[in-house]
Design a protein around this motif. Structure first.
Motif, PDB file in Angstrom:
ATOM      1  N   VAL A 124       0.635  -1.359  -0.294  1.00  0.00           N
ATOM      2  CA  VAL A 124       0.256   0.169   0.016  1.00  0.00           C
ATOM      3  C   VAL A 124       1.134   1.076   0.156  1.00  0.00           C
ATOM      4  O   VAL A 124       2.056   1.410   0.783  1.00  0.00           O
ATOM      5  CB  VAL A 124      -0.837  -0.072   1.149  1.00  0.00           C
ATOM      6  N   ASP A 125       1.019   1.886  -0.293  1.00  0.00           N
ATOM      7  CA  ASP A 125       1.634   3.442  -1.541  1.00  0.00           C
ATOM      8  C   ASP A 125       0.942   4.441  -1.114  1.00  0.00           C
ATOM      9  O   ASP A 125      -1.022   4.352  -1.434  1.00  0.00           O
ATOM     10  CB  ASP A 125       2.316   3.336  -2.437  1.00  0.00           C
ATOM     11  N   GLY A 126       1.042   5.673  -0.735  1.00  0.00           N
ATOM     12  CA  GLY A 126       0.417   7.071  -1.325  1.00  0.00           C
ATOM     13  C   GLY A 126       0.002   7.265  -2.429  1.00  0.00           C
ATOM     14  O   GLY A 126       0.716   6.534  -3.179  1.00  0.00           O
ATOM     15  N   GLY A 127      -0.757   8.054  -3.255  1.00  0.00           N
ATOM     16  CA  GLY A 127      -0.979   8.333  -4.484  1.00  0.00           C
ATOM     17  C   GLY A 127      -2.638   7.627  -4.922  1.00  0.00           C
ATOM     18  O   GLY A 127      -3.511   7.141  -4.280  1.00  0.00           O
ATOM     19  N   GLY A 128      -2.660   7.730  -6.178  1.00  0.00           N
ATOM     20  CA  GLY A 128      -3.792   7.350  -6.871  1.00  0.00           C
ATOM     21  C   GLY A 128      -5.315   8.674  -5.911  1.00  0.00           C
ATOM     22  O   GLY A 128      -5.209   9.818  -5.657  1.00  0.00           O
ATOM     23  N   GLY A 142      -5.928   9.108  -2.447  1.00  0.00           N
ATOM     24  CA  GLY A 142      -4.894   9.055  -1.019  1.00  0.00           C
ATOM     25  C   GLY A 142      -4.037   7.363  -1.153  1.00  0.00           C
ATOM     26  O   GLY A 142      -2.642   7.787  -1.179  1.00  0.00           O
ATOM     27  N   PHE A 143      -4.630   6.542  -1.026  1.00  0.00           N
ATOM     28  CA  PHE A 143      -3.692   5.860  -1.322  1.00  0.00           C
ATOM     29  C   PHE A 143      -3.955   4.611  -2.389  1.00  0.00           C
ATOM     30  O   PHE A 143      -5.690   4.224  -2.760  1.00  0.00           O
ATOM     31  CB  PHE A 143      -4.306   4.680   0.485  1.00  0.00           C
ATOM     32  N   THR A 188       4.605  -1.603   7.237  1.00  0.00           N
ATOM     33  CA  THR A 188       3.898  -0.623   6.934  1.00  0.00           C
ATOM     34  C   THR A 188       2.543  -1.319   6.552  1.00  0.00           C
ATOM     35  O   THR A 188       1.020  -0.561   6.225  1.00  0.00           O
ATOM     36  CB  THR A 188       4.708   0.232   5.953  1.00  0.00           C
ATOM     37  N   PHE A 243      -2.621  -2.031   6.400  1.00  0.00           N
ATOM     38  CA  PHE A 243      -4.248  -1.084   5.958  1.00  0.00           C
ATOM     39  C   PHE A 243      -5.126  -1.874   5.848  1.00  0.00           C
ATOM     40  O   PHE A 243      -6.125  -1.984   5.068  1.00  0.00           O
ATOM     41  CB  PHE A 243      -3.803  -0.323   4.447  1.00  0.00           C
ATOM     42  N   GLY A 279       0.970  14.203  -6.198  1.00  0.00           N
ATOM     43  CA  GLY A 279      -0.749  12.662  -6.299  1.00  0.00           C
ATOM     44  C   GLY A 279      -1.348  13.982  -4.951  1.00  0.00           C
ATOM     45  O   GLY A 279      -2.553  13.403  -4.385  1.00  0.00           O
ATOM     46  N   LYS A 283       0.466  12.137   6.951  1.00  0.00           N
ATOM     47  CA  LYS A 283      -1.327  10.829   6.819  1.00  0.00           C
ATOM     48  C   LYS A 283      -0.411  10.126   4.907  1.00  0.00           C
ATOM     49  O   LYS A 283      -0.200   8.718   5.176  1.00  0.00           O
ATOM     50  CB  LYS A 283      -2.250  11.579   6.810  1.00  0.00           C
ATOM     51  N   TYR A 284      -0.004  10.417   3.972  1.00  0.00           N
ATOM     52  CA  TYR A 284       0.195   9.864   2.708  1.00  0.00           C
ATOM     53  C   TYR A 284       1.187  10.204   2.539  1.00  0.00           C
ATOM     54  O   TYR A 284       1.755   9.217   1.348  1.00  0.00           O
ATOM     55  CB  TYR A 284      -0.776  10.691   1.408  1.00  0.00           C
ATOM     56  N   LYS A 285       2.375  10.079   2.979  1.00  0.00           N
ATOM     57  CA  LYS A 285       3.723   9.961   2.711  1.00  0.00           C
ATOM     58  C   LYS A 285       4.279   8.342   2.853  1.00  0.00           C
ATOM     59  O   LYS A 285       4.629   8.552   1.978  1.00  0.00           O
ATOM     60  CB  LYS A 285       4.595  11.101   4.464  1.00  0.00           C
ATOM     61  N   LEU A 286       3.853   7.974   4.223  1.00  0.00           N
ATOM     62  CA  LEU A 286       4.086   5.958   4.129  1.00  0.00           C
ATOM     63  C   LEU A 286       5.256   5.931   3.656  1.00  0.00           C
ATOM     64  O   LEU A 286       6.197   6.310   4.576  1.00  0.00           O
ATOM     65  CB  LEU A 286       2.941   5.404   3.164  1.00  0.00           C
ATOM     66  N   ARG A 287       6.254   5.404   2.640  1.00  0.00           N
ATOM     67  CA  ARG A 287       7.552   5.087   2.497  1.00  0.00           C
ATOM     68  C   ARG A 287       7.747   5.847   1.944  1.00  0.00           C
ATOM     69  O   ARG A 287       9.696   6.324   1.602  1.00  0.00           O
ATOM     70  CB  ARG A 287       7.379   3.842   1.560  1.00  0.00           C
ATOM     71  N   LYS A 288       7.377   7.102   0.801  1.00  0.00           N
ATOM     72  CA  LYS A 288       8.151   8.687   0.583  1.00  0.00           C
ATOM     73  C   LYS A 288       9.218   8.428   1.156  1.00  0.00           C
ATOM     74  O   LYS A 288       9.054   9.369   2.413  1.00  0.00           O
ATOM     75  CB  LYS A 288       7.251   8.905  -0.285  1.00  0.00           C
TER      76      LYS A 288
END
Lengths: 123, 364
Positions: free
Chosen positions: A44-48, A51-52, A81, A85, B81, B150-155
């Motif tokens: 699961v990554d940020g984006g889209g 949001g995820f 990580t 989710f 994003g 919150k949306y950073k995660l692994r970045k």
């Protein structure tokens, strides 16, 4: 057009993970895994647009913090990580005219998502 | 932390009316060629005495706005994003331009505006990678940081507030004046305001420095509300007062006319609804400038109604300064000559709505 049956099989090593694999997912993985070290990694990554987003790819390296879900010889791996989710979700393989793809369905942590299903928002 | 020192000198000939050079400003994916004289023009409003241009440039510290820094190899991907505009417009390989800033909005999942931001591209940090400053409301900096984290995660990106070290200034210029900045001062970042030419320049300075120390022939505005009045006259909303979070759509906030949306870039939070609204052409309400029949001292309560002659609500008031206001108005009802609002005591005050000149109503 093949309709996949999402019969659920709870097979995770760690019972608190409860990530489920559908029958079609297992069937597909059996078919395409060329050697026993191959597995499907879900991240699961940020984006889209919500949001995820989910990311599926094939790999053969396991990291120390990975959670492994194994059934009938096929393996799905989720890192530390991402597991938060998708607890309680089902990984499915779905075939239809527009695409054939692995996807995450019935994610109890996710609220609305985008219409293509690749992105989701947290509740 | 060391910031790269970036100064920009903008010079143009003092010849009036001649097209000295054409600059393209890709604030979004459109290239907007504009004559230099138009870029530097400042609409002198004779009603506002603090706008007298005998001292050349007028500046004011925009106290309400604060800054945060996003730096790291994935800084651009993280922002891309989450914002309505295209970070590629800040990429010198794709868009070589003298302007290094971008106006944009951050939306929620339902496609509604949370914050309006201006992103400034600083020079690459050689240790950390891509390097940006984000301008937003000072009291929202922590919430924006939380949203990004919150949306950073692994970045790989570091996020922290810069509001103590740096401040934001607005600088407006008289027509056909060139702006020059003292190049021996550190922590200066000067750009054309990316939203509308009449807003002049946006200047980022180290806290404590005055724009009048740094820009030649510039004074600080006498009227403490000079910048706010300029914005309200032009009809440019800014901050959570004019855009209460979750309560308007980006096109209603005029993000398209203010060069804040890209309709050609990929997924960002809130994109689906924004793209759909654009393609169906169904923008029925927009933030518009109002002129009030008299000065008002009080700020209206949230979303106070703007009513037409029949008493029907046709708009929501989103800020008042003296006799200027901003309201989210139904466009088809905005030309009514008997619009009014009610004060807290129930008294009616007449208002007139107008369409700003920078609205691009002919379409792209």
């Amino acid at each position: 057009m093949i309709r996949s049956k999402a019969r659920l099989t709870d097979v995770s090593n760690d019972s608190s993970d409860s990530v489920l694999l559908s029958e079609s997912c297992i069937k597909r993985l059996k078919k395409i895994s060329k050697n026993p070290d191959d597995y499907l990694r879900l991240t699961v990554d940020g984006g889209g647009c919500s949001g995820f987003q989910y990311n599926f790819r094939f790999e053969n390296q396991i990291k120390p913090d990975d959670h492994i879900i194994e059934k009938e010889g096929v393996k799905v791996v989720v890192d530390e990580t991402s597991i938060a989710f998708i607890r309680g979700s089902t990984i499915d393989y779905h075939e239809e005219l527009i695409r054939s793809t692995f996807r995450v369905v019935s994610n109890p942590n996710a609220e609305q998502g985008c219409s293509c299903g690749a992105s989701f928002a947290l509740k | 932390m060391t910031l790269h020192i970036v100064t920009r000198l903008v010079r143009c000939s003092r010849q009036r009316g001649s097209l000295v050079g054409a600059f393209s400003f890709p604030f979004c994916e459109r290239q907007i060629p504009l004559p230099v004289t138009a870029l530097l023009s400042y609409r002198h409003n004779s009603q506002d005495s603090s706008a007298q241009s005998d001292a050349g440039f007028i500046s004011q510290c925009v106290e309400k706005r604060g800054l945060l820094r996003v730096v790291g190899p994935d800084a651009k991907a993280l922002l891309q994003g989450l914002i309505t505009n295209d970070m590629d417009c800040l990429n010198v390989d794709i868009c070589p331009t003298i302007n290094n800033c971008l106006y944009s909005l951050i939306l929620n999942n339902q496609g509604r505006v949370l914050w309006d931001i201006i992103i400034y591209r600083l020079g690459e940090d050689k240790d950390k990678g891509q390097n940006y400053l984000l301008e937003t409301d000072k009291d929202q900096v922590d919430d924006v940081l939380k949203h990004l984290k919150k949306y950073k995660l692994r970045k790989k990106a570091d996020l922290f507030s810069m509001s103590d070290e740096m401040s934001v200034w607005a600088v407006a210029s008289p027509p056909n004046e060139s702006v020059t900045v003292a190049s021996n001062k550190s922590h200066i970042f000067l750009n054309m305001d990316p939203r509308a030419p009449d807003l002049g320049y946006r200047l980022i300075l180290a806290s404590g420095t005055q724009a009048s120390d740094v820009v030649t022939n510039c004074k600080v505005a006498d009227d403490p509300q000079w910048y706010e009045k300029l914005r309200y006259r032009l009809g440019v909303g800014e901050g959570v007062v004019n855009h209460p979070p979750g309560k308007c759509f980006p096109l209603e906030a005029n993000a398209d006319y203010l060069n804040g949306v890209s309709f050609r870039k990929g997924c960002y939070i809130g994109q689906e609804l924004t793209a759909r609204t654009q393609h169906t052409g169904a923008v029925r309400k927009r933030l518009m400038p109002l002129t009030l029949a008299e000065n008002l001292d009080e700020q209206p309560e949230g979303d106070a109604a703007v009513a037409n002659s029949a008493g029907k609500q046709v708009g929501k008031l989103r800020g008042v300064i003296c006799s200027l206001g901003l309201a989210l108005m139904r466009i088809d009802a905005s030309e009514d000559t008997s619009l009014h609002i009610k004060t807290s005591t129930g008294r009616k005050v007449g208002v007139t709505a107008s369409q700003p000149s920078w609205w691009n109503t002919e379409g792209p």
